[in-house]
Design a protein around this motif. Structure first.
Motif, PDB file in Angstrom:
ATOM      1  N   THR B 181       0.962  -1.196  -0.219  1.00 55.03           N
ATOM      2  CA  THR B 181      -0.115   0.017  -0.003  1.00 55.03           C
ATOM      3  C   THR B 181       0.938   0.805  -0.132  1.00 55.03           C
ATOM      4  OG1 THR B 181      -0.073   0.051   2.478  1.00 55.03           O
ATOM      5  CG2 THR B 181      -1.724  -1.380   1.360  1.00 55.03           C
ATOM      6  N   THR B 182       2.330   0.585  -0.613  1.00 60.02           N
ATOM      7  CA  THR B 182       3.109   2.033  -0.178  1.00 60.02           C
ATOM      8  C   THR B 182       3.804   2.270  -2.007  1.00 60.02           C
ATOM      9  OG1 THR B 182       4.894   1.112   1.064  1.00 60.02           O
ATOM     10  CG2 THR B 182       3.233   2.502   1.920  1.00 60.02           C
ATOM     11  N   GLY B 183       5.006   2.503  -1.868  1.00 58.02           N
ATOM     12  CA  GLY B 183       5.919   2.949  -2.881  1.00 58.02           C
ATOM     13  C   GLY B 183       5.267   3.084  -4.151  1.00 58.02           C
ATOM     14  N   VAL B 185       3.324   4.711  -7.861  1.00 57.06           N
ATOM     15  CA  VAL B 185       1.936   5.239  -7.999  1.00 57.06           C
ATOM     16  C   VAL B 185       1.223   3.645  -8.024  1.00 57.06           C
ATOM     17  CG1 VAL B 185       0.005   6.730  -8.914  1.00 57.06           C
ATOM     18  CG2 VAL B 185       2.816   7.472  -8.492  1.00 57.06           C
ATOM     19  N   PHE B 186       1.969   3.007  -8.857  1.00 54.13           N
ATOM     20  CA  PHE B 186       1.345   1.903  -9.967  1.00 54.13           C
ATOM     21  C   PHE B 186       0.727   0.161  -8.525  1.00 54.13           C
ATOM     22  CE2 PHE B 186       1.489  -2.711 -11.747  1.00 54.13           C
ATOM     23  CZ  PHE B 186       0.542  -2.466 -12.689  1.00 54.13           C
ATOM     24  N   ARG B 188       0.056   1.581  -5.521  1.00 52.02           N
ATOM     25  CA  ARG B 188      -0.846   2.191  -4.742  1.00 52.02           C
ATOM     26  C   ARG B 188      -1.894   1.761  -5.518  1.00 52.02           C
ATOM     27  NH1 ARG B 188       0.482   7.303  -3.473  1.00 52.02           N
ATOM     28  NH2 ARG B 188       2.985   7.883  -5.125  1.00 52.02           N
ATOM     29  N   VAL B 189      -2.365   2.156  -6.458  1.00 44.13           N
ATOM     30  CA  VAL B 189      -3.546   2.360  -7.241  1.00 44.13           C
ATOM     31  C   VAL B 189      -4.190   0.419  -7.243  1.00 44.13           C
ATOM     32  CG1 VAL B 189      -4.574   2.734  -9.812  1.00 44.13           C
ATOM     33  CG2 VAL B 189      -2.906   3.552  -8.740  1.00 44.13           C
ATOM     34  N   ALA B 191      -4.047  -1.771  -5.180  1.00 46.36           N
ATOM     35  CA  ALA B 191      -3.809  -1.997  -3.586  1.00 46.36           C
ATOM     36  C   ALA B 191      -6.001  -1.026  -3.870  1.00 46.36           C
ATOM     37  CB  ALA B 191      -3.185  -1.318  -2.792  1.00 46.36           C
ATOM     38  N   VAL B 193      -8.620  -2.629  -5.579  1.00 41.90           N
ATOM     39  CA  VAL B 193      -9.426  -2.857  -5.505  1.00 41.90           C
ATOM     40  C   VAL B 193      -9.824  -3.743  -4.384  1.00 41.90           C
ATOM     41  CG1 VAL B 193     -10.931  -4.975  -6.803  1.00 41.90           C
ATOM     42  CG2 VAL B 193      -9.278  -2.738  -8.200  1.00 41.90           C
TER      43      VAL B 193
END
Lengths: 285, 259, 231
Positions: B181-183, B185-186, B188-189, B191, B193
Motif C-alpha cells: 500500500t506504499t511505494g 503509484v502503480f 498504490r492504485v 491496492a 481493488v
C-alpha cells in the motif's frame, strides 16, 4: 377457521424457472407451535417469507394459490398491513438491528414509533416485552455492542412488542453459539407458553421434538410428511430425503437391529422417550 | 481513522436543554451572518463573542477547544496558507516565493475566508456537541421532516464508524498477505481493488436483510410516526426562533440595501 | 403529480437502507484513497451506485447528505460543496436512465458527463466563496494559471476540467464494476434494475475492463500531475 391457512400455494422466484414451493397446503391453529424441518434449499425459508408476506410483496415473483392469516388474504393486502399480523425473525441477528437506534430500549420501540403509538403506552409495552424475554438489563446498551444471542433476543422482543398474531421464525438460532442458541430457544418457548402462535423453521431436531405441537418436513419445495413430532421425526422419509434425525432416534434404531430396543415401542425422539423406551416402559405420546 | 462519529457529550447544561430546532436556527443565523459580508470582522466577532461563550454555557468548552484545535485549525490553516500565496489580487507585496506573492490584499482575503469557514463549522460544532443526533432528528420528524430521512441520518452515523473499523481490519489483513500500500503509484492504485472489494460487497449484502427487518417493523406503515424521545419546547424558545429569523431577514435586507 | 409519484416509487425500503451504506462507502473509500496517497478523490462511488439502482432523486439525496455529513464530521472545507455532490448523483441517475450504464464504454460517457457537471457547478462556489483558491491540491494549478495571466473564472474552469474527468470517469467505472459483481437476483430488489442489465456472458469481461481502465486513468493522471508540477 384456522389462524393461518395456505391452499395450493406454488411460488417461483423472479429470474428463476423452477418453483421454490409446490402445491403447499397448510393450516395452523391459534396458539399452536408448528415446526418446519428440511434440508438446505428444501423451501423452509421460502415458506417463512410467504407466511410473513415478503413473498410476494418484497421478493415479487409468481405466487399461485391462496394465503390467509386471521381472515385476511395476502394478495389483497399490503405488506405494511400484513406485518401487523405476522411477525418475522430470521437467522442473522446483526442484520435485524434497525441501525438507526442508539440503545436497546429505543431499538425495541422502533416498531411502535412507526405505528404511531403514544409515548406513555410505548414505554409500558417495551418494558413488558423486555420482561417477558428477560432482557430488561440490556435496556441502555448499544444494540451493536451485544453478543449474537443477545441481539437475537432483542430482535424477538422488537417483534413481540408489536403484538402480532403469528410469529414466524426462520432458523433463529442457526448463526449463534451453543449458549446463545439455547437462551434464544428458552425465550421462544416462553413466548409459546404465553399463548403466542409460532411457526418455526429449525434444523435442531432434538429441540423441535422437545416443544413443537406439530411438525412438517419439506423437501424440494413440497411438504413430504406432516404430523406429531414423534410421527414425523421418526419417519424413514426423513433420512431418505437427507434430513437429519434425532440422535435418540438413531440410537434406538441402531439398538433395534441388535435386538436391544423393542420392535413394538415407538422410536423415541426426545431424551425422556429414549430413557423410557430403553428401560422397557411403554410410553404413549 | 475515526472510531466515533457523533460529537455529542451528555452534560446537564442550559444549551443541552434547549429544543434542537432553536439551536439549529441559531446556528443557521450565525452562518448566514458570517457569509453575508456585512462587515469584514463580523465572522471573527461571532466566533469570539458568541460561539466561545456558548461553548462555556453548554459546558463543552474543553471538547470544543479540542475539536477546534485538532480538526478545524489544521484545515482552516491550510486554506489560509493556500490563499495567502495564491490569491491573485494585490499590489502591496509583503514577500514572494518563486512567481507567487503574498500581498496585503491576499492576506486579508485569506483571513476572511478562513474566519468564515471557522465560524460556520464552529457554530455547527456547538449544536452537535450539545444535541443528541436522535433528539435533533426526532424533533425535526415531529415537525414534518420525513421519518425516513431521519432513519437515513441516524443510521449513517452508526454505519460509518463500523465500516471504518472493518476497513482497518481489511487493510491490516491484506498488508499481512503482502499487499503493498506504499511505494510507487502503480502499487498504490492496484491496492484499491482488494481493499475496496470485500468492504463494499460485505456491506451491500446486508442491505437486503436489513430492509426486510425494518419492513417487518412497520417502517412503511402509512401512519404518523411518534417518538420515544420527549423533546421540550417552550414558548420563549418559539419566540427566540422568530427573533433569529427576524435577524436573518434584516441582515439580508441590509445587504441588499448596501449594494 | 406524476413526477411526485415516480419519485416516490424510487424511494422503497431498499433505497432507504441502501443510502446510509452508500454514504459510508463514499466516506470510507475516500479515506482509503487518502491513506494510499492517490491523486484522485473517488468519494462518490456510493452516490453513483444509488443513482444507478434507485434513480436520480435518490442519487441526489445521497450526494447531498454524504457531503454534509462529511463536512460536519470529517473535513469542514467540504461543507460548501454540497451542490456539486447533489448534481453528481442527479446527473449520474439520468445517464443511467438513458441507458448509459450498461457497458464499460457507455459508463465512461456517463463519467464524462458527470465530470463536466461537477466542473461547472463547482466553479461559482470556488470563485464566490474562495476567490478561486480552495483547500484542494488542485488549486496549485489554478494558482499557476492565474499567475501566468489567465482570468479568474477561466482559470478555475480549466483546472476543474483537467481534474474532474479522471476522477469521475474512474468513479463511475468502479461503481459499474461493483454493480456488475452483484447478483441479478439482488439487483432486482431495487427500483431500477433495468438501468444495469448487463449481458450475462459478457459480465466478467465488462467488469475486468472497467477496473483496468479505471486503474490506467488514475495512472495517467498521476503522470500528468507529476510532470505538470515538475515543470
Amino acid at each position: 377457521m384456522a389462524l393461518v391457512e395456505l391452499s395450493s400455494v406454488t411460488y417461483t422466484y423472479p429470474t428463476t424457472d423452477k418453483p421454490a414451493l409446490k402445491d403447499i397446503n397448510l393450516k395452523v391453529e391459534q396458539g399452536e407451535f408448528l415446526a418446519i424441518v428440511g434440508s438446505n434449499e428444501a423451501g423452509k425459508s421460502t415458506l417463512c417469507y410467504t407466511i410473513s408476506g415478503f413473498i410476494p410483496h418484497f421478493f415479487h415473483g409468481d405466487l399461485v394459490g391462496e394465503v390467509q392469516v386471521a381472515g385476511l388474504n395476502l394478495e389483497e393486502s399490503k405488506l405494511n398491513e400484513w406485518v401487523l399480523n405476522v411477525g418475522l425473525v430470521f437467522q442473522n441477528p446483526f442484520n435485524q438491528i434497525s441501525g438507526s437506534k442508539f440503545t436497546v430500549f429505543e431499538e425495541i420501540a422502533f416498531g411502535l414509533e412507526n405505528l404511531g403509538v403514544k409515548r406513555s403506552e410505548m414505554i409500558e409495552r417495551v418494558e413488558r416485552a423486555m420482561e417477558l424475554t428477560g432482557i430488561s438489563d440490556l435496556a441502555d446498551r448499544s444494540p451493536y455492542s451485544l453478543s449474537g444471542g443477545q441481539q437475537q433476543k432483542v430482535a424477538l422482543t422488537s417483534i413481540l412488542v408489536m403484538e402480532p398474531q403469528v410469529f414466524v421464525l426462520d432458523e433463529p438460532t442457526s448463526q449463534l453459539d451453543p449458549i446463545g442458541a439455547r437462551e434464544v430457544f428458552e425465550v421462544i418457548k416462553e413466548m409459546s407458553r404465553a399463548g403466542i402462535t409460532v411457526i418455526m423453521a429449525e434444523h435442531k431436531i432434538e429441540w423441535v421434538a422437545e416443544f413443537a405441537d406439530r411438525v412438517i418436513a419439506m423437501h424440494d419445495g413440497q411438504i413430504i410428511i406432516e404430523g406429531s413430532p414423534q410421527e414425523v421425526l421418526t419417519s424413514p422419509l426423513l433420512p431418505e430425503h437427507g434430513i437429519g434425525t434425532s440422535r435418540y432416534t438413531q440410537a434406538a434404531k441402531q439398538a433395534r437391529t441388535e435386538g436391544l430396543f423393542s420392535e413394538t415401542t415407538p422410536l423415541p425422539v426426545t431424551l425422556d422417550q429414549a430413557v423410557a423406551g430403553f428401560s422397557g416402559g411403554n410410553h404413549e405420546d | 481513522m475515526h472510531q466515533k462519529l457523533s460529537f455529542y457529550v451528555d452534560r446537564d447544561s442550559f444549551l443541552h436543554h434547549l429544543n434542537p430546532l432553536t439551536k439549529l436556527t441559531l446556528v443557521l443565523t450565525l452562518v448566514i451572518l458570517s457569509f453575508l459580508g456585512l462587515s469584514y470582522w463580523l465572522p471573527t466577532i461571532i466566533f469570539l463573542f458568541i460561539i466561545i461563550p456558548l461553548s462555556f454555557l453548554g459546558k463543552v468548552a474543553q471538547e470544543f477547544f479540542n475539536a477546534t484545535v485538532k480538526l478545524l485549525l489544521p484545515v482552516v490553516g491550510f486554506l489560509f496558507v493556500m490563499q495567502a500565496f495564491f490569491h491573485p489580487d494585490g499590489t502591496q507585496v509583503i514577500f514572494s516565493i518563486w512567481i507567487f506573492d503574498v500581498t496585503v490584499e491576499s492576506l486579508s482575503f485569506a483571513y476572511l475566508t478562513a474566519s468564515r469557514i471557522l465560524t460556520m463549522v464552529a457554530s455547527f460544532l456547538i449544536l452537535l456537541l450539545t444535541t443528541h443526533p436522535s433528539d435533533l432528528m426526532s424533533d425535526l420528524t415531529r415537525r414534518g421532516v420525513s421519518g425516513n430521512l431521519s432513519y437515513v441520518i441516524t443510521s449513517t452515523l452508526q454505519i460509518i464508524p463500523q465500516m471504518q473499523v472493518k476497513a482497518g481490519t481489511i487493510i491490516d489483513a491484506q498488508q499481512s498477505r503482502g499487499l503493498e500500500t506504499t511505494g510507487n503509484v502503480f502499487n498504490r492504485v492496484k491496492a484499491v481493488v482488494p481493499l475496496v472489494g470485500p468492504l463494499v460487497f460485505g456491506s451491500l449484502v446486508e442491505v437486503e436483510e436489513r430492509a426486510i427487518a425494518i419492513e417487518a417493523r412497520a417502517f412503511t406503515a402509512p401512519l404518523k410516526k411518534t417518538s420515544l424521545r420527549e423533546i421540550p419546547d417552550r414558548a420563549a424558545e418559539r419566540a427566540a426562533r422568530w427573533i433569529f429569523i427576524g435577524v436573518i431577514i434584516i441582515a439580508i435586507g441590509l445587504r441588499i440595501w448596501l449594494l | 403529480m406524476r413526477i411526485i409519484e415516480s419519485i416516490r416509487k424510487d424511494f422503497t425500503t431498499m433505497t432507504w437502507v441502501l443510502i446510509p451504506v452508500a454514504i459510508a462507502i463514499n466516506v470510507v473509500i475516500g479515506q482509503i484513497v487518502v491513506v494510499l496517497r492517490l491523486p484522485v478523490f473517488l468519494d462518490s462511488i456510493g452516490t453513483v451506485l444509488v443513482a444507478v439502482v434507485a434513480g436520480p432523486w435518490a442519487g441526489a439525496l445521497t450526494g447531498t447528505l454524504s457531503n454534509i455529513i462529511w463536512g460536519l464530521l470529517i473535513d469542514p472545507n467540504a461543507l460548501p460543496w454540497w451542490p456539486v455532490a447533489l448534481m453528481i448523483g442527479f446527473v449520474a441517475g439520468w445517464c443511467a436512465v438513458l441507458g448509459l450504464f450498461k457497458s464499460w464504454w457507455k459508463v465512461m460517457i456517463t463519467g464524462f458527463i458527470v465530470a463536466v457537471t461537477a466542473a461547472i457547478v463547482s466553479t461559482p462556489i470556488a470563485v464566490y466563496l474562495f476567490g478561486g483558491i480552495t483547500a484542494s491540491g488542485s488549486s496549485f494549478i489554478t494558482a499557476y494559471l492565474l499567475q501566468t495571466g489567465r482570468d479568474l473564472i477561466p482559470a478555475v474552469l480549466s483546472t476543474n476540467f483537467l481534474v474532474e474527468p479522471f476522477d469521475k470517469i474512474a468513479t463511475c467505472l468502479l461503481a459499474f464494476a461493483i454493480i456488475g459483481g452483484l447478483s441479478v437476483r439482488y439487483l432486482a430488489r431495487f427500483p431500477r434494475p433495468e438501468n444495469v442489465e448487463i449481458d450475462k456472458t459478457e459480465r466478467r469481461t465488462q467488469i475486468i475492463i472497467a477496473i483496468v481502465v479505471a486503474v490506467i486513468l488514475i495512472l495517467i493522471y498521476s503522470y500528468i500531475l507529476v510532470n505538470l508540477l515538475g515543470s
